[in-house]
Design an enzyme around this catalytic site. Structure first.
Site, short mmCIF file in Angstrom:
data_model
loop_
_atom_site.label_atom_id
_atom_site.label_comp_id
_atom_site.label_asym_id
_atom_site.label_seq_id
_atom_site.Cartn_x
_atom_site.Cartn_y
_atom_site.Cartn_z
N ASP A 1 0.74 -1.05 0.56
CA ASP A 1 -0.02 -0.01 0.14
C ASP A 1 1.03 1.60 -0.25
OD1 ASP A 1 -2.48 -1.42 0.01
OD2 ASP A 1 -2.57 -1.94 1.93
N ASP B 1 -5.66 -4.85 -6.28
CA ASP B 1 -5.99 -3.87 -6.03
C ASP B 1 -4.26 -2.65 -6.38
OD1 ASP B 1 -7.47 -4.62 -4.43
OD2 ASP B 1 -7.31 -3.73 -3.28
N1 GLY Z 1 -7.03 -1.76 -1.48
C1 GLY Z 1 -8.56 -2.08 -0.12
C2 GLY Z 1 -9.34 -2.03 -0.80
O1 GLY Z 1 -9.92 -2.01 -1.76
O2 GLY Z 1 -10.40 -1.61 0.55
#
Ligand code: GLY
Length: 402
Positions: free
Chosen positions: A115, A180
């Site tokens: 992230d 993601d």
């Molecule tokens: N990247 C985590 C979500 O979209 O919840």
């Protein structure tokens, strides 16, 4: 007498027509003003408490959940402040953005999850783009270096989550990669441009190619998670963490993929990425379970539709991505993407999704979903819904000038 009456009536009508019309602020101005007023209230709160706050969402008890710097969502509020600076040109938003951005500076060294891309690109990335603050450059490069430590050459992907503890370990995964992660590639492309070192860009391209091969089903819907063998790199299985089922199409995941491949096309001009983005858009926009207002249910395959939750965050990511995608395609389809993005944005800005001033704990949008399977953040405001809403406004403003 009659002629005099006609004269007066005509003169009155003519005069009325000359009066300046009461200006109705246009859509972008009105939404910018609303967002600025709403976030001003958050800063009033910070001033009265004498603290810096970085709002994320709500706790189950209805109180505001603020970000710690290491949370994946810590870059979105600073990023929203940069977008308000871009939309208004007002110095105070720049000052606020700089202040909030610096609170997460240490995240440039994060290597224990993927992230760091979201965290550093949304904050420092936007800051560097808009204000050219020299120190931000090395922070972006350092963050890309950190993210690159998670690249697994045998797989051809950046590993999203560690599997040594917590619920990812309980799933028996070896090298989980989530859709993601496509969003984090933007940081890598930027770092290569800033440093001249193509290592980051090469990793981004390899990750996008591997994801295109294994995350996507024949209908261009995406798995949320793909697990790879950590030794051989082979595909083990497709699964979900935040979606309805392993084989379902989790709405925000589809939006991350759409945005990610559109961005990869921008950065590489590789037509395969453009085609991928177009096919993902087709899957989403032509889906029979996409509601008329284009704000998706949290998962396209949830069996409770229509008696389940919408996800405004998936919609705001989608509208922002569609504005960009509309600039890369031929006229007819470009119009379709732009019209759809406009429709999504208009609906998000309607009272059904946009809060009233002073409500919604100073977040802009209501009705997003974090993770239903984890019973976490359901039908709440989310700071990333707000971030991509503002980004979509910026993109619309640019496009409307053309
Ligand atoms: N990247 C985590 C979500 O979209 O919840």
């Amino acid at each position: 007498m009659k002629r005099a009456l006609v004269f007066f009536v005509t003169a009155f009508v003519a005069l009325a027509a000359c009066q300046p019309k009461k200006a109705t602020p246009n859509f972008i101005q009105e939404n910018t003003q609303f967002a600025a007023n709403q976030i001003d209230l958050e800063f009033k709160k910070m001033d009265s408490l004498g603290v810096i706050l970085n709002p994320r969402t709500l706790h189950r008890d209805g109180t505001v959940r603020y970000n710690k710097p290491a949370l994946w969502t810590s870059g979105f509020f600073p990023g929203s402040l940069w977008y308000l600076y871009e939309l208004t040109g007002e110095e105070r938003w720049k000052q606020r953005a700089e202040k909030l951005t610096m609170t997460i500076e240490n995240q440039q060294y994060t290597t224990n999850n993927h992230d760091v891309g979201f965290i550093i690109y949304c904050s420092f990335g936007n800051g560097y783009r808009l204000a050219h603050i020299p120190e931000y450059k090395q922070i972006i490069i350092n963050a890309a270096k950190s993210l690159s430590t998670r690249f697994r050459p045998q797989v051809g992907c950046i590993q999203s989550w560690n599997v040594d503890k917590g619920w990812p370990s309980e799933r028996g995964w070896q090298c989980p990669v989530i859709i993601d992660n496509m969003m984090n590639l933007e940081l890598l492309f930027e770092a290569s441009k800033l440093s001249g070192d193509n290592t980051y860009r090469d990793i981004a391209i390899k990750h996008a190619d591997t994801t295109m091969k294994y995350h996507y089903r024949k209908d261009y819907s995406s798995y949320h998670v793909v697990d790879y063998d950590s030794i051989s790199g082979a595909f083990r299985n497709g699964a979900t963490a935040q979606g309805f089922a392993d084989e379902s199409a989790w709405a925000r995941g589809q939006a991350w993929g759409l945005y990610g491949y559109t961005m990869c096309y921008r950065e590489t001009k590789d037509p395969r990425y453009l085609e991928q983005a177009k096919q993902i858009a087709k899957f989403m926009l032509d889906h029979p379970r996409l509601p008329k207002d284009m704000i998706p249910y949290w998962d396209f395959d949830c069996t409770d539709i229509p008696n389940t939750y919408r996800d405004a965050s998936a919609a705001s990511v989608t509208s922002s991505a569609l504005y960009e995608l509309s600039t890369y395609v031929e006229d007819v389809i470009s119009k379709k993407y732009k019209d759809t993005a406009n429709k999504i944005l208009k609906n998000l800005a309607s009272p059904s999704y946009r809060a009233k001033l002073g409500d919604n704990f100073n977040f802009i949008l209501m009705h997003s979903v974090g993770s239903i399977p984890h019973n976490n953040e359901i039908d709440v405001p989310l700071n990333y819904a707000d971030y991509y809403f503002l980004e979509a406004l910026v993109r619309k403003k640019e496009l409307d000038k053309r």
